[in-house]
Scaffold this motif. Structure first.
Motif, PDB file in Angstrom:
ATOM      1  N   VAL A 109       0.843  -1.196   0.000  1.00  0.00           N
ATOM      2  CA  VAL A 109       0.000   0.000   0.000  1.00  0.00           C
ATOM      3  C   VAL A 109       0.878   1.246   0.000  1.00  0.00           C
ATOM      4  O   VAL A 109       1.999   1.238   0.505  1.00  0.00           O
ATOM      5  N   SER A 110       0.350   2.323  -0.554  1.00  0.00           N
ATOM      6  CA  SER A 110       1.080   3.579  -0.682  1.00  0.00           C
ATOM      7  C   SER A 110       0.497   4.608   0.266  1.00  0.00           C
ATOM      8  O   SER A 110      -0.638   5.075   0.068  1.00  0.00           O
ATOM      9  N   ALA A 111       1.254   4.988   1.293  1.00  0.00           N
ATOM     10  CA  ALA A 111       0.786   5.992   2.247  1.00  0.00           C
ATOM     11  C   ALA A 111       0.506   7.339   1.579  1.00  0.00           C
ATOM     12  O   ALA A 111      -0.525   7.961   1.858  1.00  0.00           O
ATOM     13  N   PRO A 112       1.396   7.838   0.700  1.00  0.00           N
ATOM     14  CA  PRO A 112       1.101   9.127   0.055  1.00  0.00           C
ATOM     15  C   PRO A 112      -0.203   9.112  -0.743  1.00  0.00           C
ATOM     16  O   PRO A 112      -0.978  10.070  -0.699  1.00  0.00           O
ATOM     17  N   ARG A 113      -0.457   8.006  -1.457  1.00  0.00           N
ATOM     18  CA  ARG A 113      -1.676   7.929  -2.271  1.00  0.00           C
ATOM     19  C   ARG A 113      -2.914   7.888  -1.387  1.00  0.00           C
ATOM     20  O   ARG A 113      -3.903   8.584  -1.646  1.00  0.00           O
ATOM     21  N   ILE A 114      -2.869   7.064  -0.334  1.00  0.00           N
ATOM     22  CA  ILE A 114      -4.009   6.955   0.577  1.00  0.00           C
ATOM     23  C   ILE A 114      -4.300   8.291   1.244  1.00  0.00           C
ATOM     24  O   ILE A 114      -5.444   8.735   1.337  1.00  0.00           O
ATOM     25  N   CYS A 115      -3.254   8.951   1.718  1.00  0.00           N
ATOM     26  CA  CYS A 115      -3.428  10.214   2.429  1.00  0.00           C
ATOM     27  C   CYS A 115      -3.923  11.319   1.495  1.00  0.00           C
ATOM     28  O   CYS A 115      -4.736  12.161   1.894  1.00  0.00           O
ATOM     29  N   ALA A 116      -3.458  11.302   0.255  1.00  0.00           N
ATOM     30  CA  ALA A 116      -3.943  12.285  -0.716  1.00  0.00           C
ATOM     31  C   ALA A 116      -5.440  12.092  -0.951  1.00  0.00           C
ATOM     32  O   ALA A 116      -6.206  13.072  -1.048  1.00  0.00           O
ATOM     33  N   PHE A 117      -5.869  10.834  -1.020  1.00  0.00           N
ATOM     34  CA  PHE A 117      -7.293  10.508  -1.175  1.00  0.00           C
ATOM     35  C   PHE A 117      -8.095  11.030   0.019  1.00  0.00           C
ATOM     36  O   PHE A 117      -9.135  11.674  -0.135  1.00  0.00           O
ATOM     37  N   LEU A 118      -7.593  10.787   1.233  1.00  0.00           N
ATOM     38  CA  LEU A 118      -8.302  11.206   2.438  1.00  0.00           C
ATOM     39  C   LEU A 118      -8.282  12.721   2.610  1.00  0.00           C
ATOM     40  O   LEU A 118      -9.259  13.303   3.098  1.00  0.00           O
ATOM     41  N   ASN A 119      -7.193  13.361   2.224  1.00  0.00           N
ATOM     42  CA  ASN A 119      -7.110  14.823   2.343  1.00  0.00           C
ATOM     43  C   ASN A 119      -8.206  15.516   1.545  1.00  0.00           C
ATOM     44  O   ASN A 119      -8.720  16.563   1.953  1.00  0.00           O
ATOM     45  N   GLN A 120      -8.573  14.937   0.409  1.00  0.00           N
ATOM     46  CA  GLN A 120      -9.581  15.531  -0.458  1.00  0.00           C
ATOM     47  C   GLN A 120     -10.995  15.270   0.037  1.00  0.00           C
ATOM     48  O   GLN A 120     -11.923  15.980  -0.355  1.00  0.00           O
ATOM     49  N   ARG A 121     -11.165  14.269   0.900  1.00  0.00           N
ATOM     50  CA  ARG A 121     -12.519  13.822   1.233  1.00  0.00           C
ATOM     51  C   ARG A 121     -12.857  13.848   2.715  1.00  0.00           C
ATOM     52  O   ARG A 121     -13.957  13.454   3.090  1.00  0.00           O
ATOM     53  N   THR A 122     -11.946  14.256   3.563  1.00  0.00           N
ATOM     54  CA  THR A 122     -12.232  14.299   4.996  1.00  0.00           C
ATOM     55  C   THR A 122     -11.809  15.636   5.591  1.00  0.00           C
ATOM     56  O   THR A 122     -10.904  16.299   5.080  1.00  0.00           O
ATOM     57  N   ARG A 123     -12.464  16.016   6.660  1.00  0.00           N
ATOM     58  CA  ARG A 123     -12.105  17.236   7.381  1.00  0.00           C
ATOM     59  C   ARG A 123     -10.818  17.017   8.185  1.00  0.00           C
ATOM     60  O   ARG A 123     -10.459  15.879   8.498  1.00  0.00           O
ATOM     61  N   TYR A 124     -10.180  18.114   8.527  1.00  0.00           N
ATOM     62  CA  TYR A 124      -8.932  18.055   9.275  1.00  0.00           C
ATOM     63  C   TYR A 124      -9.125  17.330  10.609  1.00  0.00           C
ATOM     64  O   TYR A 124      -8.273  16.538  11.033  1.00  0.00           O
ATOM     65  N   GLU A 125     -10.265  17.585  11.277  1.00  0.00           N
ATOM     66  CA  GLU A 125     -10.523  16.954  12.576  1.00  0.00           C
ATOM     67  C   GLU A 125     -10.575  15.436  12.460  1.00  0.00           C
ATOM     68  O   GLU A 125     -10.144  14.721  13.368  1.00  0.00           O
ATOM     69  N   VAL A 126     -11.110  14.939  11.356  1.00  0.00           N
ATOM     70  CA  VAL A 126     -11.166  13.492  11.148  1.00  0.00           C
ATOM     71  C   VAL A 126      -9.761  12.930  10.977  1.00  0.00           C
ATOM     72  O   VAL A 126      -9.430  11.861  11.503  1.00  0.00           O
TER      73      VAL A 126
END
Length: 242
Positions: A109-126
């Motif tokens: 799994v790719s941490a940068p790819r996963i985090c980029a996906f989550l950055n676009q779809r979740t709030r900072y608090e999440v």
């Protein structure tokens, strides 16, 4: 709207041919405009992560932390299993854990790819609660290794978590001097007034109601983190006699 405007305008300036041309042109523009709204709606919908996608990405980040020191620790696996059972219920947790086992043992799994996906779809608090959850996994065996800490810090960077927020969450798991102050993001030399202000700020920042998510695991993590903030403030109050 455009159809009516262009139809009337065409008739006024050119007559019957203009009426026909205006009707056709206005219809095309209305269709494009309506389509644009629909496309925008679809794009907005795509920015919302589905529960299944969120769980898979959460599990993928879990696997990265668990494998950070080169071994798959059974205590950490049990932590994830028990946490998910208590959060989702046994049946759903077992289904999720089957996917988790596949992620841990078979996939890269790719941490940068996963985090980029989550950055676009979740709030900072999440994302802060995601970080809290990852620290909990690493600490499941009673200690967080340097490799695990380094990997979590790397993930925090990908999730665009501010350094002070990272230090605050880390202080809840990695014990050192002045932990309570680190959790509240203040210095030991801070005045009582500054400590109270910092606590109120943290309450607003980390209150579970700020964590807008349908995922019960993240909601549970938010409640745990909020309790840590309260405990840190109470400890400082007792030490200072506030």
């Amino acid at each position: 709207m455009f159809k009516l405007i262009f139809t009337l305008g065409g008739y006024f300036f050119i007559g019957l041919p203009g009426l026909v041309a205006g009707f056709i042109l206005g219809s095309i523009i209305d269709r494009i405009s309506g389509g644009g709204v629909r496309v925008q709606t679809i794009m907005n919908d795509r920015r919302q992560v589905s529960p299944a996608d969120f769980e898979l990405n959460l599990l993928s980040l879990c696997s990265i932390v668990i494998k950070a020191d080169g071994t798959v620790n059974q205590n950490e696996l049990h932590y994830v299993r028990n946490y998910f059972i208590s959060t989702y219920g046994k049946d759903k947790a077992n289904a999720i854990f089957r996917t988790f086992n596949e992620v841990v043992k078979e996939r890269v799994v790719s941490a940068p790819r996963i985090c980029a996906f989550l950055n676009q779809r979740t709030r900072y608090e999440v994302r802060l609660q995601l970080l809290h959850f990852l620290f909990g996994i690493a600490n499941a065996d009673g200690a967080i290794s340097e490799a695990e800490l380094s990997k979590i810090k790397e993930i925090a960077g990908y999730l665009r978590v501010y350094p002070r927020d990272f230090e605050s969450i880390m202080a809840m798991f990695v014990k050192s001097t002045n932990n309570a102050y680190k959790i509240l993001e203040v210095e030991p030399e801070s005045s009582d007034s500054d400590v109270k202000t910092a606590y109120r700020k943290m309450v607003k920042k980390y209150h579970p109601d700020k964590v807008i998510t349908d995922d019960p695991a993240i909601k549970k993590g938010a409640e745990e983190k909020f309790r840590q903030v309260q405990m840190a403030y109470e400890q400082i109050q007792q030490e200072r006699g506030m």
